[in-house]
Design an enzyme around this catalytic site. Structure first.
Site, PDB file in Angstrom:
ATOM      1  N   LYS A  93      -1.487  -9.368   2.882  1.00 15.85           N
ATOM      2  CA  LYS A  93      -0.798  -8.945   4.103  1.00 15.85           C
ATOM      3  C   LYS A  93      -1.702  -8.006   4.878  1.00 15.85           C
ATOM      4  CE  LYS A  93       2.795  -6.079   4.089  1.00 15.85           C
ATOM      5  NZ  LYS A  93       2.350  -4.979   4.999  1.00 15.85           N
ATOM      6  N   ASP A 121      -0.919  -6.152  -0.188  1.00 16.72           N
ATOM      7  CA  ASP A 121      -1.413  -5.490   1.023  1.00 16.72           C
ATOM      8  C   ASP A 121      -2.923  -5.300   0.948  1.00 16.72           C
ATOM      9  OD1 ASP A 121       0.549  -5.015   2.936  1.00 16.72           O
ATOM     10  OD2 ASP A 121       1.305  -3.230   1.913  1.00 16.72           O
ATOM     11  N   GLU A 135      -2.049  -5.599   8.600  1.00  8.62           N
ATOM     12  CA  GLU A 135      -1.363  -4.957   9.717  1.00  8.62           C
ATOM     13  C   GLU A 135      -2.160  -5.107  11.007  1.00  8.62           C
ATOM     14  OE1 GLU A 135      -0.477  -0.894   8.875  1.00  8.62           O
ATOM     15  OE2 GLU A 135       0.499  -1.326   6.958  1.00  8.62           O
ATOM     16  N   ASP A 158       0.830  -1.200   0.000  1.00  8.04           N
ATOM     17  CA  ASP A 158       0.000   0.000   0.000  1.00  8.04           C
ATOM     18  C   ASP A 158       0.868   1.254   0.000  1.00  8.04           C
ATOM     19  OD1 ASP A 158       0.922  -0.166   2.596  1.00  8.04           O
ATOM     20  OD2 ASP A 158      -1.068  -0.194   3.532  1.00  8.04           O
ATOM     21  N   SER A 159       2.193   1.063   0.047  1.00 12.05           N
ATOM     22  CA  SER A 159       3.116   2.176  -0.150  1.00 12.05           C
ATOM     23  C   SER A 159       2.979   2.758  -1.554  1.00 12.05           C
ATOM     24  CB  SER A 159       4.565   1.721   0.089  1.00 12.05           C
ATOM     25  OG  SER A 159       4.840   0.511  -0.609  1.00 12.05           O
ATOM     26  N   GLU A 161       8.331  -4.392  11.259  1.00 12.73           N
ATOM     27  CA  GLU A 161       8.812  -3.121  10.736  1.00 12.73           C
ATOM     28  C   GLU A 161       9.273  -2.191  11.842  1.00 12.73           C
ATOM     29  OE1 GLU A 161       7.427   0.567   7.798  1.00 12.73           O
ATOM     30  OE2 GLU A 161       6.244  -1.279   7.888  1.00 12.73           O
TER      31      GLU A 161
END
Length: 317
Positions: free
Chosen positions: A122, A92, A124, A53-54, A191
């Site tokens: 993925k 993501d 978070e 998602d970066s 991270e």
């Protein structure tokens, strides 16, 4: 090329990543958001590609990862999958697609898998999203966890500083890591946490632990491609005089920049190999042309973001 010595052309799967951890072979992972870059990364022998998602930052110019939508992530993932033959493609799940309730999370994950053909998602977070993870896993969709600095929660943190430095937060992270392993996640990203803590987690869980700004005691490393290439003009890696040119370093040599992986058996050439003739990969200056002293390096943040992001978020690392 890959450090895997068994069969570098064989498709990388979630099971193969586990085998690599068990054999002590380090995992290399990079982000990609389009067909052409994914193809270069895949041909270089990188084990896994993260459609991060970066993309919200480096592709769309947003200050955080929050604005990117599910439709946009599917678009990027679909493009990456088309350029990939060997690497495992992980996508993501964007902010707002799984935090609300488990059924919404499942519907989002199914769309990613069906429409993009990615091979895993993925997510978070830890215990707070356990039900959503379990619901997705129950549908046979592989999930990679993500703990430590979770950029989708940046407005809560207010900074990109190192997480889990205090005992209470560190213990929660360890507990969450064990929980993610227990419920069936196939791997875990850590991270921007203390290296000693990341090393401890990697030793205590059986699933692969991939670090980003978490030291070299983990099972592999992931980098944002734009950070590795130095595309973000707002950041200044160390002087090129301290870098190691492609093909000239031994396996134990220092990586091209201090913030690149120095994990044993992840040779810097695995990252240089993506396109050694590209201007972005120009060899460092020879020692004879280097100044006698180099300016102090400015380590880039873990996640890419536009330069003006610094006006809003103070890094106290």
């Amino acid at each position: 090329m890959s450090t895997n010595t068994v069969d570098n052309k064989r498709k990388v799967t979630t099971a193969r990543l586990l085998d690599m951890k068990q054999r002590g072979e380090k995992i290399a992972m990079l982000t990609a958001y389009d067909y052409s870059m994914a193809k270069l990364i895949d041909e270089a022998g990188i084990d896994a590609i993260l459609v991060g998602d970066s993309a919200s930052n480096v592709m769309a110019g947003n200050m955080t990862t929050l604005p990117i939508t599910l439709d946009q992530m599917i678009y990027h993932a679909k493009s990456v999958v088309k350029g990939t033959e060997r690497a495992l493609v992980v996508c993501d799940m964007p902010f707002g697609t799984y935090q609300g309730n488990p059924m919404e999370a499942l519907a989002s994950a199914i769309r990613i898998m069906k429409e993009s053909h990615a091979e895993a998602v993925k997510m978070e977070g830890g215990a707070e999203i356990r039900e959503s993870i379990e619901r997705i896993l129950s549908a046979g969709i592989p999930v990679m966890g993500h703990l430590g600095l979770t950029p989708q929660s940046i407005n809560k943190f207010g900074t990109y500083a190192v997480r889990a430095k205090e005992d209470r937060e560190a213990e929660k992270l360890i507990s969450d890591a064990r929980m993610l392993e227990e419920i069936g996640c196939f791997a875990l990203v850590l991270e921007k946490i203390p290296a000693a803590l990341a090393t401890r987690v990697a030793k205590e869980v059986s699933i692969p632990v991939i670090g980003i700004g978490a030291g070299n005691g983990v099972d592999g490393q992931v980098l944002v491609m734009h950070d590795m290439l130095g595309i973000n003009k707002g950041y200044s890696p160390t002087s090129p005089c301290s870098a190691t040119p492609p093909g000239s370093a031994s396996p134990s040599a220092t990586a091209p920049w201090p913030w690149m992986p120095s994990t044993p058996s992840i040779h810097p050439s695995r990252f240089w190999a993506i396109s050694p003739t590209s201007p972005a990969f120009s060899p460092p200056l020879p020692p004879s042309t280097c100044p006698t002293s180099s300016p102090s390096p400015v380590p880039p943040p873990t996640r890419s973001s536009p330069q003006n992001h610094k006006k809003h978020l103070v890094n106290t690392n």
